[in-house]
Design an enzyme around this catalytic site. Sequence first.
Site, PDB file in Angstrom:
ATOM      1  N   HIS A  76       0.847  -1.205   0.000  1.00  0.00           N
ATOM      2  CA  HIS A  76       0.000   0.000   0.000  1.00  0.00           C
ATOM      3  C   HIS A  76       0.871   1.240   0.000  1.00  0.00           C
ATOM      4  O   HIS A  76       1.740   1.383   0.850  1.00  0.00           O
ATOM      5  CB  HIS A  76      -0.889   0.023   1.244  1.00  0.00           C
ATOM      6  CG  HIS A  76      -2.071  -0.890   1.148  1.00  0.00           C
ATOM      7  ND1 HIS A  76      -3.339  -0.499   1.484  1.00  0.00           N
ATOM      8  CD2 HIS A  76      -2.165  -2.161   0.728  1.00  0.00           C
ATOM      9  CE1 HIS A  76      -4.172  -1.507   1.280  1.00  0.00           C
ATOM     10  NE2 HIS A  76      -3.475  -2.531   0.828  1.00  0.00           N
ATOM     11  N   TYR A 205      -9.488   5.171   7.387  1.00  0.00           N
ATOM     12  CA  TYR A 205      -9.686   5.469   8.805  1.00  0.00           C
ATOM     13  C   TYR A 205     -10.744   6.572   8.858  1.00  0.00           C
ATOM     14  O   TYR A 205     -10.473   7.709   8.455  1.00  0.00           O
ATOM     15  CB  TYR A 205      -8.387   5.972   9.439  1.00  0.00           C
ATOM     16  CG  TYR A 205      -7.324   4.903   9.633  1.00  0.00           C
ATOM     17  CD1 TYR A 205      -6.507   4.483   8.587  1.00  0.00           C
ATOM     18  CD2 TYR A 205      -7.123   4.320  10.884  1.00  0.00           C
ATOM     19  CE1 TYR A 205      -5.524   3.513   8.780  1.00  0.00           C
ATOM     20  CE2 TYR A 205      -6.147   3.343  11.089  1.00  0.00           C
ATOM     21  CZ  TYR A 205      -5.356   2.951  10.034  1.00  0.00           C
ATOM     22  OH  TYR A 205      -4.389   1.984  10.231  1.00  0.00           O
ATOM     23  N   PRO A 297      -4.877  -0.380  18.631  1.00  0.00           N
ATOM     24  CA  PRO A 297      -4.542  -0.799  17.262  1.00  0.00           C
ATOM     25  C   PRO A 297      -4.631   0.300  16.197  1.00  0.00           C
ATOM     26  O   PRO A 297      -4.252   0.055  15.049  1.00  0.00           O
ATOM     27  CB  PRO A 297      -5.549  -1.921  16.967  1.00  0.00           C
ATOM     28  CG  PRO A 297      -6.662  -1.710  17.923  1.00  0.00           C
ATOM     29  CD  PRO A 297      -6.098  -1.043  19.126  1.00  0.00           C
ATOM     30  N   LYS A 301       0.600  -0.784  15.184  1.00  0.00           N
ATOM     31  CA  LYS A 301       1.995  -0.898  15.637  1.00  0.00           C
ATOM     32  C   LYS A 301       2.330  -2.158  16.434  1.00  0.00           C
ATOM     33  O   LYS A 301       3.505  -2.534  16.533  1.00  0.00           O
ATOM     34  CB  LYS A 301       2.349   0.320  16.514  1.00  0.00           C
ATOM     35  CG  LYS A 301       2.475   1.609  15.755  1.00  0.00           C
ATOM     36  CD  LYS A 301       3.787   1.670  15.001  1.00  0.00           C
ATOM     37  CE  LYS A 301       3.778   2.634  13.856  1.00  0.00           C
ATOM     38  NZ  LYS A 301       3.495   2.066  12.532  1.00  0.00           N
ATOM     39  N   TYR A 389       3.809   5.914  10.529  1.00  0.00           N
ATOM     40  CA  TYR A 389       2.944   4.831  10.066  1.00  0.00           C
ATOM     41  C   TYR A 389       3.743   3.768   9.310  1.00  0.00           C
ATOM     42  O   TYR A 389       3.551   2.571   9.538  1.00  0.00           O
ATOM     43  CB  TYR A 389       1.817   5.389   9.187  1.00  0.00           C
ATOM     44  CG  TYR A 389       0.697   4.400   8.980  1.00  0.00           C
ATOM     45  CD1 TYR A 389      -0.324   4.257   9.922  1.00  0.00           C
ATOM     46  CD2 TYR A 389       0.669   3.574   7.856  1.00  0.00           C
ATOM     47  CE1 TYR A 389      -1.336   3.325   9.759  1.00  0.00           C
ATOM     48  CE2 TYR A 389      -0.342   2.638   7.677  1.00  0.00           C
ATOM     49  CZ  TYR A 389      -1.353   2.522   8.634  1.00  0.00           C
ATOM     50  OH  TYR A 389      -2.345   1.593   8.460  1.00  0.00           O
TER      51      TYR A 389
HETATM   52  P1  RFL Z   1       1.048 -12.768  20.813  1.00  0.00           P
HETATM   53  O1  RFL Z   1       0.744 -12.727  19.378  1.00  0.00           O
HETATM   54  O2  RFL Z   1      -0.068 -12.515  21.784  1.00  0.00           O
HETATM   55  O3  RFL Z   1       1.695 -14.184  21.105  1.00  0.00           O
HETATM   56  C1  RFL Z   1       1.892 -14.658  22.415  1.00  0.00           C
HETATM   57  C2  RFL Z   1       1.834 -16.174  22.374  1.00  0.00           C
HETATM   58  O4  RFL Z   1       2.080 -16.672  23.691  1.00  0.00           O
HETATM   59  C3  RFL Z   1       1.169 -17.708  23.966  1.00  0.00           C
HETATM   60  N1  RFL Z   1       1.037 -17.837  25.438  1.00  0.00           N
HETATM   61  C4  RFL Z   1       1.690 -18.759  26.152  1.00  0.00           C
HETATM   62  N2  RFL Z   1       2.536 -19.733  25.811  1.00  0.00           N
HETATM   63  C5  RFL Z   1       3.021 -20.541  26.793  1.00  0.00           C
HETATM   64  N3  RFL Z   1       2.661 -20.400  28.106  1.00  0.00           N
HETATM   65  C6  RFL Z   1       1.811 -19.425  28.492  1.00  0.00           C
HETATM   66  N4  RFL Z   1       1.476 -19.301  29.769  1.00  0.00           N
HETATM   67  C7  RFL Z   1       1.295 -18.559  27.505  1.00  0.00           C
HETATM   68  N5  RFL Z   1       0.446 -17.507  27.533  1.00  0.00           N
HETATM   69  C8  RFL Z   1       0.312 -17.081  26.278  1.00  0.00           C
HETATM   70  C9  RFL Z   1      -0.104 -17.279  23.276  1.00  0.00           C
HETATM   71  O5  RFL Z   1      -0.989 -18.371  23.016  1.00  0.00           O
HETATM   72  C10 RFL Z   1       0.456 -16.676  21.987  1.00  0.00           C
HETATM   73  O6  RFL Z   1       0.557 -17.627  20.952  1.00  0.00           O
HETATM   74  O7  RFL Z   1       2.195 -11.761  21.223  1.00  0.00           O
HETATM   75  P2  RFL Z   1       3.452 -11.148  20.371  1.00  0.00           P
HETATM   76  O8  RFL Z   1       4.232 -12.236  19.718  1.00  0.00           O
HETATM   77  O9  RFL Z   1       4.111 -10.208  21.285  1.00  0.00           O
HETATM   78  O10 RFL Z   1       2.765 -10.347  19.159  1.00  0.00           O
HETATM   79  C11 RFL Z   1       2.008  -9.188  19.421  1.00  0.00           C
HETATM   80  C12 RFL Z   1       0.896  -9.060  18.404  1.00  0.00           C
HETATM   81  O11 RFL Z   1       0.139 -10.270  18.389  1.00  0.00           O
HETATM   82  C13 RFL Z   1      -0.029  -7.873  18.681  1.00  0.00           C
HETATM   83  O12 RFL Z   1       0.711  -6.768  19.123  1.00  0.00           O
HETATM   84  C14 RFL Z   1      -0.829  -7.454  17.436  1.00  0.00           C
HETATM   85  O13 RFL Z   1      -1.770  -8.437  17.080  1.00  0.00           O
HETATM   86  C15 RFL Z   1      -1.525  -6.123  17.675  1.00  0.00           C
HETATM   87  N6  RFL Z   1      -2.346  -5.687  16.533  1.00  0.00           N
HETATM   88  C16 RFL Z   1      -1.774  -5.078  15.436  1.00  0.00           C
HETATM   89  N7  RFL Z   1      -0.436  -4.929  15.358  1.00  0.00           N
HETATM   90  C17 RFL Z   1       0.126  -4.418  14.238  1.00  0.00           C
HETATM   91  O14 RFL Z   1       1.348  -4.269  14.193  1.00  0.00           O
HETATM   92  N8  RFL Z   1      -0.609  -4.033  13.145  1.00  0.00           N
HETATM   93  C18 RFL Z   1      -1.965  -4.148  13.148  1.00  0.00           C
HETATM   94  O15 RFL Z   1      -2.598  -3.866  12.132  1.00  0.00           O
HETATM   95  C19 RFL Z   1      -2.607  -4.660  14.335  1.00  0.00           C
HETATM   96  N9  RFL Z   1      -3.935  -4.787  14.395  1.00  0.00           N
HETATM   97  C20 RFL Z   1      -3.734  -5.865  16.574  1.00  0.00           C
HETATM   98  C21 RFL Z   1      -4.512  -5.392  15.481  1.00  0.00           C
HETATM   99  C22 RFL Z   1      -4.351  -6.498  17.644  1.00  0.00           C
HETATM  100  C23 RFL Z   1      -5.730  -6.649  17.659  1.00  0.00           C
HETATM  101  N10 RFL Z   1      -6.309  -7.339  18.749  1.00  0.00           N
HETATM  102  C24 RFL Z   1      -7.141  -8.468  18.576  1.00  0.00           C
HETATM  103  C25 RFL Z   1      -5.812  -7.112  20.085  1.00  0.00           C
HETATM  104  C26 RFL Z   1      -5.883  -5.519  15.501  1.00  0.00           C
HETATM  105  C27 RFL Z   1      -6.506  -6.117  16.598  1.00  0.00           C
HETATM  106  C28 RFL Z   1      -8.006  -6.186  16.613  1.00  0.00           C
HETATM  107  C1  PHB Z   2      -6.185  -4.694  10.216  1.00  0.00           C
HETATM  108  O1  PHB Z   2      -6.208  -4.850   8.978  1.00  0.00           O
HETATM  109  O2  PHB Z   2      -6.497  -5.604  10.999  1.00  0.00           O
HETATM  110  C2  PHB Z   2      -5.777  -3.390  10.770  1.00  0.00           C
HETATM  111  C3  PHB Z   2      -5.338  -2.389   9.922  1.00  0.00           C
HETATM  112  C4  PHB Z   2      -4.970  -1.157  10.451  1.00  0.00           C
HETATM  113  C5  PHB Z   2      -5.030  -0.938  11.804  1.00  0.00           C
HETATM  114  C6  PHB Z   2      -5.445  -1.945  12.666  1.00  0.00           C
HETATM  115  C7  PHB Z   2      -5.838  -3.185  12.149  1.00  0.00           C
HETATM  116  O3  PHB Z   2      -4.690   0.279  12.305  1.00  0.00           O
END
Ligand code: RFL
Ligand code: PHB
Length: 395
Positions: A76, A205, A297, A301, A389
Amino acid sequence: MTGVERTQVAIIGAGPAGLLLAHLLAADGIDAVVLEARSRAYVEQRVRAGVCEHPTVELLRSLGLADRLDREGLPHEGLSLRFDRADHRIDLHALTGKTITVYGQQELVKDLIAARLATGAGIEFEAADVALHDLATDSPRVTWTDVDGGRHELRCDAVAGCDGFHGVSRPSIPSDAITLHNHDYPFAWLGVLAKTPPSSHELIYARHARGFALHSMRSPEVTRLYLQVPPDETLDGWSDARIWDELATRLEVDGPFTLREGPVLEKGISPMRGFVAEPMRYGRLFLAGDAAHIVPPTGAKGMNLAMADVYRLAPALVALLRQGRAELADGYSERCLRRVWRAEHFSYFMTTMLHRAPDVDPFLDQLQLSQLRYVTGSTAAATGLAENYVGLPLD
Ligand code: RFL
Ligand code: PHB
């Protein structure tokens, strides 16, 4: 009967942080065991992030882990801030020379798992009762129960706590050795994955009097959408029909735009918080990713920060374990936290600029609009948004 094993680094959690760290360490000949509480199927299906920053993509490429991302990810060059019934495009590429790539986090997790298994290294899925011991010594231990009920003890030189916000690693640090900074935002996101082509090529957005909405995508056939909802909201009152109505209202614009509806594949609500644990280290335990910090989110980041942490952690562990040199390990937390606080601020900036706060008054409303007009009208201000971004350089 407990089986005793030995490795150099015990990695807790097979999310983006833990998996990428395993690859970075393997590239330097450091042994690691990855313990994951969930099943492989579960972590490969969990719908979360979608946006990979430019430095994240470059890092994955440099490790040979971006083949499918390069084939299937969607590059993008810009995004739209939609307000006052009009689109205001931020040309990320023109402003920074860089792009972002839309690629689902679960796709990346699949790629990282497959690449690790292909090298013959394993991942212990469904590891229960994971507990960390002797973290203040040079020989920490991790105990857990495997899927068949077998008890294990893993002796190691360091533990990487990559187990997300609800994991065991951060709570294993004595409370007087860590400071927790928390900020609860007064809203949550209702996220929907829908089997319908995106209604626009770029992310939108949208700021609307009824609350924020985001149009994103996963592929040419799958759209990802979000709605701002109150923090204590449940899915009960949200039929698919109501979700589409609300999205159509908040995404309304003067000009050619039609929201494409389709079957809802998945929906969920996530709270929005800012959270930072400081320092990101206790003895031989190093925290990385969501285990140490959470951002709302809106800035896209979280996953990128998780990968930026382990990009720093890997060389620190290599120096510590191979040469007995502690400088990088000692500086790990401070180096990470600079990027973390920048991302916290950018995420706060995006969130407060676009969401409707419960206590909004006409004065705050005008401030928000003024800020939106400024970032979309001034090249200097747009460049600041774009630079954050697409992702600040890793070094
Ligand atoms: P994760 O992905 O949560 O992975 C942690 C892993 O640890 C496991 N775990 C355990 N394992 C062993 N023993 C235990 N006691 C444990 N407890 C937990 C879990 O099952 C899991 O597999 O952490 P990590 O690796 O630090 O990664 C972080 C990201 O997942 C998170 O920051 C992002 O998903 C946030 N996020 C976004 N980040 C972006 O950079 N760009 C985005 O567009 C973006 N959009 C989002 C998001 C997060 C969202 N939600 C659902 C919170 C959109 C949403 C809606
Ligand atoms: C997504 O595609 O899940 C997404 C994109 C942008 C954001 C957060 C989530 O800022």
